[in-house]
Design an enzyme around this catalytic site. Structure first.
Site, short mmCIF file in Angstrom:
data_model
loop_
_atom_site.label_atom_id
_atom_site.label_comp_id
_atom_site.label_asym_id
_atom_site.label_seq_id
_atom_site.Cartn_x
_atom_site.Cartn_y
_atom_site.Cartn_z
N LYS A 76 0.88 -1.73 -0.18
CA LYS A 76 -0.36 -0.24 0.47
C LYS A 76 0.86 1.39 0.07
O LYS A 76 1.99 1.01 0.57
CB LYS A 76 -0.51 -0.11 1.12
CG LYS A 76 -1.35 1.22 1.09
CD LYS A 76 -3.05 0.67 2.80
CE LYS A 76 -4.04 2.36 2.49
NZ LYS A 76 -4.59 1.76 3.98
N SER A 151 -9.19 2.75 2.79
CA SER A 151 -8.35 3.98 2.00
C SER A 151 -7.28 2.45 1.27
O SER A 151 -6.62 3.21 -0.09
CB SER A 151 -7.58 4.05 2.91
OG SER A 151 -7.06 4.07 2.91
N SER A 175 -11.39 0.78 6.58
CA SER A 175 -10.01 1.04 5.16
C SER A 175 -9.93 -0.17 4.31
O SER A 175 -9.27 -0.54 3.57
CB SER A 175 -8.52 1.54 6.07
OG SER A 175 -8.70 3.09 5.83
#
Length: 468
Positions: A76, A151, A175
């Site tokens: 990520k 996210s 997220s």
């Protein structure tokens, strides 16, 4: 004849260990798919093809070693990796290249997995959608008109589109679960303290933790075993060996008492409306769990006063970023708003919110204690079009995020484990997910229940991009 990406991560790993395929072949397959298809999805912000192939060649020569030997993943874009641009979804870090690798990446490297690059995230991971000023939006592989959530939107979209077999992610207010539910894959948010290198214990309210996203419960459990087993720290409940989560996915779940609710802690503060397909998914999951022999009961839960407490803590977290006035002009309006609102808080307000969070945590754990798991909707609304979240009016933006995913952040505040998985489809054929919330440290129970539910629900369809 199935393609490599048609196989589960566990099936690919088994084929790798039998030497039916090599890490070079697997990495080459996924890099080819990414180069052909990611322009339609926007899951990646950086592709490190040369480094990935070099790692694959090294692992092919050295032979099977590690729980994820030869499997591709991607970091990520909040996770530093030495020598690879790490932008945190922000123009402020467009040219930042770290010289050290974070534990979140190193743990997977040490397990024999191979990073293919960086998956997209919103600016500093602050929002539940993945649309930034530094690249194209991340889109739902089922319908490119819609966003993929956030996210960890890039991670979830990559897995849903068959661009990765599994992906590490992080969850500070939903997220992992928001994007996983948006695109119809499995996501697990572990208990606070479960993942040693991302325990949540070093942040206001103890909110953010690391966890897995995958296409199946077993694949997610495989990755969670690695995440909980590495980098042991004395304060983490996952140290030193983590939990046998893959074992839990492979055995029948014992009888469980399951509470069912569609109440969210935001109901008394915002206009929360539950979509009919989301409500039906809860009904379907409850019926399947009952058919499997579990006790399923409606759960009367009426939390109060949550909204002010959470928004104070979220703004406090944002205010920790030491940005100058000039830098505030370069970030997203929602980022600037959160930081400025956080800076305006008094110390007394922050301490009161943190104390209220501790009270909420204890009250929620006590309320949930009669149940082995609590079943809720994963999202209140279906996937929304790219651009639906207001990029200029930050207060309205925050309210939209709450209305989209009101069942997520309270789990972080309570420090509980949670898992989302698809159980049915809407009229368009898009998967619709539910959330299972467990007791503290109860990941294995959730995984066993979810694995059984996954089998009962049957194989979910795949988006059209899958076969391209």
């Amino acid at each position: 004849m199935p393609e490599l990406h048609d196989l589960s991560a566990i099936e690919q790993l088994a084929a790798l260990r039998r030497r039916e395929i090599s890490p070079v072949q697997v990495v080459g397959h996924y890099l080819t798919r990414i180069s052909r298809l990611d322009g339609r999805v926007g899951a990646f912000v950086e592709i490190t093809a040369d480094a990935a192939m070099a790692s694959a060649e090294h692992l092919t020569r050295s032979g099977p070693d590690g729980a994820l030997w030869g499997l591709p993943f991607a970091d990520k874009d909040l996770v530093p990796r030495a020598g690879v641009p790490t932008r945190f979804g922000s123009r402020l870090h467009r040219d930042f290249v770290p010289d050290a690798t974070a534990d979140a990446a190193a743990v997977l490297d040490e397990a024999g997995a191979i990073s293919l690059g960086k998956t997209a995230t919103p600016e500093f991971g602050l929002t539940g959608y993945t649309e930034t000023l530094i690249g194209p939006p991340t889109r739902d592989p089922w319908n490119p008109e819609n966003g993929a959530g956030g996210s960890s939107g890039g991670a979830a979209a990559a897995v849903a589109a068959g661009l990765l077999p599994l992906a590490p992610a992080s969850d500070g207010g939903g997220s992992i679960r928001i994007p996983a539910a948006t695109v119809g894959v499995v996501g697990i948010k572990p208990s606070r303290g479960r993942v040693p290198y991302a325990s949540g214990l070093d942040s206001p309210g103890g909110l953010p933790v690391a966890g897995p996203i995958a296409r199946t419960v077993s694949d997610a459990a495989l990755l969670l075993d690695v995440q909980t087993g590495g980098r042991a720290y004395p304060y983490a409940t996952g140290a030193p060996g983590g939990g046998p989560f893959l074992d839990a996915a492979n055995r029948p779940a014992p009888f469980a008492h399951i509470g069912v609710t569609t109440v969210s802690p935001w109901d008394d503060a915002d206009d929360i409306e539950l979509d009919a397909d989301a409500a039906r998914a809860v009904e379907v999951a409850a019926a399947l769990l009952s058919d499997a022999g579990h006790g399923v009961d409606a759960f009367g839960w009426r939390p109060r006063g949550y909204a002010e407490m959470f928004t104070t803590i979220w703004r406090t977290s944002a205010a920790r970023m030491a940005l100058t006035d000039a830098e505030l002009q370069l970030v997203e309006p929602i980022t600037a708003w959160l930081i400025q609102e956080g800076r305006a808080l008094s110390g007394a307000q922050v301490l009161e919110a943190l104390a209220a969070a501790s009270v909420f945590e204890r009250a929620t754990i006590t309320a949930f204690a009669p149940y082995d798991a609590v079943l809720t909707p994963a999202l209140a609304l279906p996937p929304q079009p790219v651009g639906w979240f207001d990029r200029e009016d930050a207060a309205r933006n925050f309210s939209q995020q709450v209305r989209y995913a009101p069942y997520s952040s309270f789990v972080n505040v309570a420090g509980l484990p949670a898992l989302v998985l698809p159980v049915t489809v809407d009229d368009s054929g898009h998967p619709v997910s539910v959330q299972l919330i467990g007791r503290p440290g109860g990941e294995a129970t959730l995984i066993a229940l979810a694995a059984g539910l996954e089998k009962q629900a049957g194989r979910m369809p795949r988006p059209a991009i899958w076969d391209l």
